[in-house]
Design a protein around this motif. Sequence first.
Motif, mmCIF file in Angstrom:
data_model
loop_
_atom_site.group_PDB
_atom_site.id
_atom_site.type_symbol
_atom_site.label_atom_id
_atom_site.label_comp_id
_atom_site.label_asym_id
_atom_site.label_seq_id
_atom_site.Cartn_x
_atom_site.Cartn_y
_atom_site.Cartn_z
ATOM 1 N N MET A 113 55.515 28.206 45.090
ATOM 2 C CA MET A 113 55.196 26.787 44.981
ATOM 3 C C MET A 113 55.199 26.376 43.515
ATOM 4 O O MET A 113 54.982 27.204 42.637
ATOM 5 C CB MET A 113 53.817 26.486 45.589
ATOM 6 C CG MET A 113 52.644 27.124 44.869
ATOM 7 S SD MET A 113 51.041 26.816 45.649
ATOM 8 C CE MET A 113 50.456 25.424 44.693
ATOM 9 N N THR A 114 55.483 25.116 43.245
ATOM 10 C CA THR A 114 55.421 24.588 41.897
ATOM 11 C C THR A 114 54.104 23.845 41.725
ATOM 12 O O THR A 114 53.802 22.918 42.478
ATOM 13 C CB THR A 114 56.592 23.638 41.617
ATOM 14 O OG1 THR A 114 57.821 24.362 41.764
ATOM 15 C CG2 THR A 114 56.502 23.079 40.214
ATOM 16 N N LEU A 115 53.310 24.270 40.771
ATOM 17 C CA LEU A 115 51.986 23.693 40.583
ATOM 18 C C LEU A 115 52.077 22.386 39.813
ATOM 19 O O LEU A 115 52.733 22.303 38.771
ATOM 20 C CB LEU A 115 51.101 24.683 39.816
ATOM 21 C CG LEU A 115 49.653 24.270 39.598
ATOM 22 C CD1 LEU A 115 48.915 24.261 40.928
ATOM 23 C CD2 LEU A 115 48.989 25.228 38.618
ATOM 24 N N ASP A 116 51.423 21.350 40.321
ATOM 25 C CA ASP A 116 51.311 20.077 39.627
ATOM 26 C C ASP A 116 50.151 20.182 38.639
ATOM 27 O O ASP A 116 48.979 20.135 39.032
ATOM 28 C CB ASP A 116 51.061 18.952 40.630
ATOM 29 C CG ASP A 116 50.896 17.589 39.957
ATOM 30 O OD1 ASP A 116 51.094 17.500 38.726
ATOM 31 O OD2 ASP A 116 50.561 16.623 40.673
ATOM 32 N N LEU A 117 50.464 20.348 37.368
ATOM 33 C CA LEU A 117 49.412 20.536 36.371
ATOM 34 C C LEU A 117 48.461 19.350 36.304
ATOM 35 O O LEU A 117 47.270 19.508 36.021
ATOM 36 C CB LEU A 117 50.027 20.787 34.990
ATOM 37 C CG LEU A 117 50.933 22.010 34.837
ATOM 38 C CD1 LEU A 117 51.326 22.183 33.380
ATOM 39 C CD2 LEU A 117 50.262 23.268 35.354
ATOM 40 N N ASP A 118 48.979 18.163 36.584
ATOM 41 C CA ASP A 118 48.130 16.978 36.515
ATOM 42 C C ASP A 118 47.121 16.912 37.657
ATOM 43 O O ASP A 118 46.190 16.094 37.626
ATOM 44 C CB ASP A 118 48.988 15.704 36.511
ATOM 45 C CG ASP A 118 49.750 15.535 35.210
ATOM 46 O OD1 ASP A 118 49.282 16.058 34.184
ATOM 47 O OD2 ASP A 118 50.813 14.897 35.212
ATOM 48 N N ALA A 119 47.293 17.771 38.661
ATOM 49 C CA ALA A 119 46.329 17.807 39.765
ATOM 50 C C ALA A 119 45.093 18.621 39.398
ATOM 51 O O ALA A 119 44.070 18.556 40.090
ATOM 52 C CB ALA A 119 46.978 18.392 41.019
ATOM 53 N N LEU A 120 45.164 19.393 38.323
ATOM 54 C CA LEU A 120 44.027 20.192 37.888
ATOM 55 C C LEU A 120 43.054 19.328 37.097
ATOM 56 O O LEU A 120 43.457 18.426 36.377
ATOM 57 C CB LEU A 120 44.505 21.363 37.030
ATOM 58 C CG LEU A 120 45.572 22.267 37.668
ATOM 59 C CD1 LEU A 120 45.960 23.362 36.687
ATOM 60 C CD2 LEU A 120 45.081 22.854 38.975
ATOM 61 N N ARG A 121 41.768 19.626 37.244
ATOM 62 C CA ARG A 121 40.755 18.807 36.598
ATOM 63 C C ARG A 121 39.958 19.616 35.586
ATOM 64 O O ARG A 121 39.663 20.794 35.810
ATOM 65 C CB ARG A 121 39.782 18.232 37.641
ATOM 66 C CG ARG A 121 40.444 17.428 38.744
ATOM 67 C CD ARG A 121 41.338 16.320 38.200
ATOM 68 N NE ARG A 121 40.642 15.430 37.292
ATOM 69 C CZ ARG A 121 41.263 14.694 36.364
ATOM 70 N NH1 ARG A 121 42.567 14.783 36.204
ATOM 71 N NH2 ARG A 121 40.554 13.890 35.599
#
Length: 372
Positions: free
Chosen positions: A1-9
């Motif tokens: 999967m490709t991680l959406d870095l902007d989804a991390l808080r």
Amino acid sequence: MTLDLDALRPFPDAGDPDHRAHDAADRLLLDESADARRGLARHEIAVIGDTFGTLALACASDATDGVVRVHQDSLGGERTLTANARSTGLEASVESLPLDAEVVRGARVVLVRLPRSLEALRDVAGLIAAHAAPDVVVFAGGRIKHMSLGMNDVLRAHFDTVDVSHARQKSRVLIARGPHDGRDPEPSAARLRIGDTDVEVRAFGGVFAGATLDIGTRLLLENLPETIPGQAVDLACGNGVVGATLALRHPGLRVYASDESAAAVASARATAAANGIADRMTVVRDDALSTLPDASASFIALNPPFHRGAAIDETIARHLFADAARVLRPGGELWTVWNSALRYRPSLEKLVGPTRQIARTPKFTVTASTRR
């Protein structure tokens, strides 16, 4: 999967949409290491110094089999990694470990967010060289304004080659190969004279003041009361010099020391052992004093940190003041040393109780606040 870095808080998440869990140095580290990580299993990758878990989770999302091993000095960072791993479904793909051989054993790629302390980097570099795979490639990155040529020298002491990436968005990565002369981290040591008390101090890399006594802590120790009721608490203990001094001055006293830094906790435990007081000085890694019950202590000593990374952040001290107030019994006292320019007295009065000045120099102030 490709991680959406902007989804991390980030943690704590103040709700600011512009406050992200990654920065340009994280993105450059991931890009520079992408080819080296391609085809590797998670268990062949280690990450050290990951601020909010971005590096570890991105590596875990790109690989399969096993877990990415991670060490973060900050307990807050470790908890943020856990929260971000849960939110992305990657809980089983990362594992937090102490800074010891197991975090890098056999690793073929190690990503490192460069610490500001050369001693901390020396501990990390020596550990990787001692226990990672012979073909390990280390990608150590940071913001250029916090990097120095001394970092290259530290890496060259443990690796055959150190290359430097092109700069991007004021960030850069050092790439080290060919490990040699590895060693496990060992604390530095010093014998200090504090008033009429001799104290052995131990400190691992990155701990505030190292194996020395900063002038603020010295002022606090020189002005502590002669009588300490009940158990003493050394909050934000750092290298443990305050707790150790209290225990040595008062042979029957038990000391509870806490810090959220893994290196500080290891240092304070080493300091306690060096002074023969480990049976009377309990050291824990904790967010303030969260493991102590309300109204359970009569005396707390504190030299609060006032930096988060490179920035002054007074919320750290206020958080510590508030939790100290919770733990103090009515009539108990919080003895604090602080940089006079920060003007903490109103916060102490509000969060703890009536506050009196004990000592003051041009740079530092010592106060005692009584719990209402």
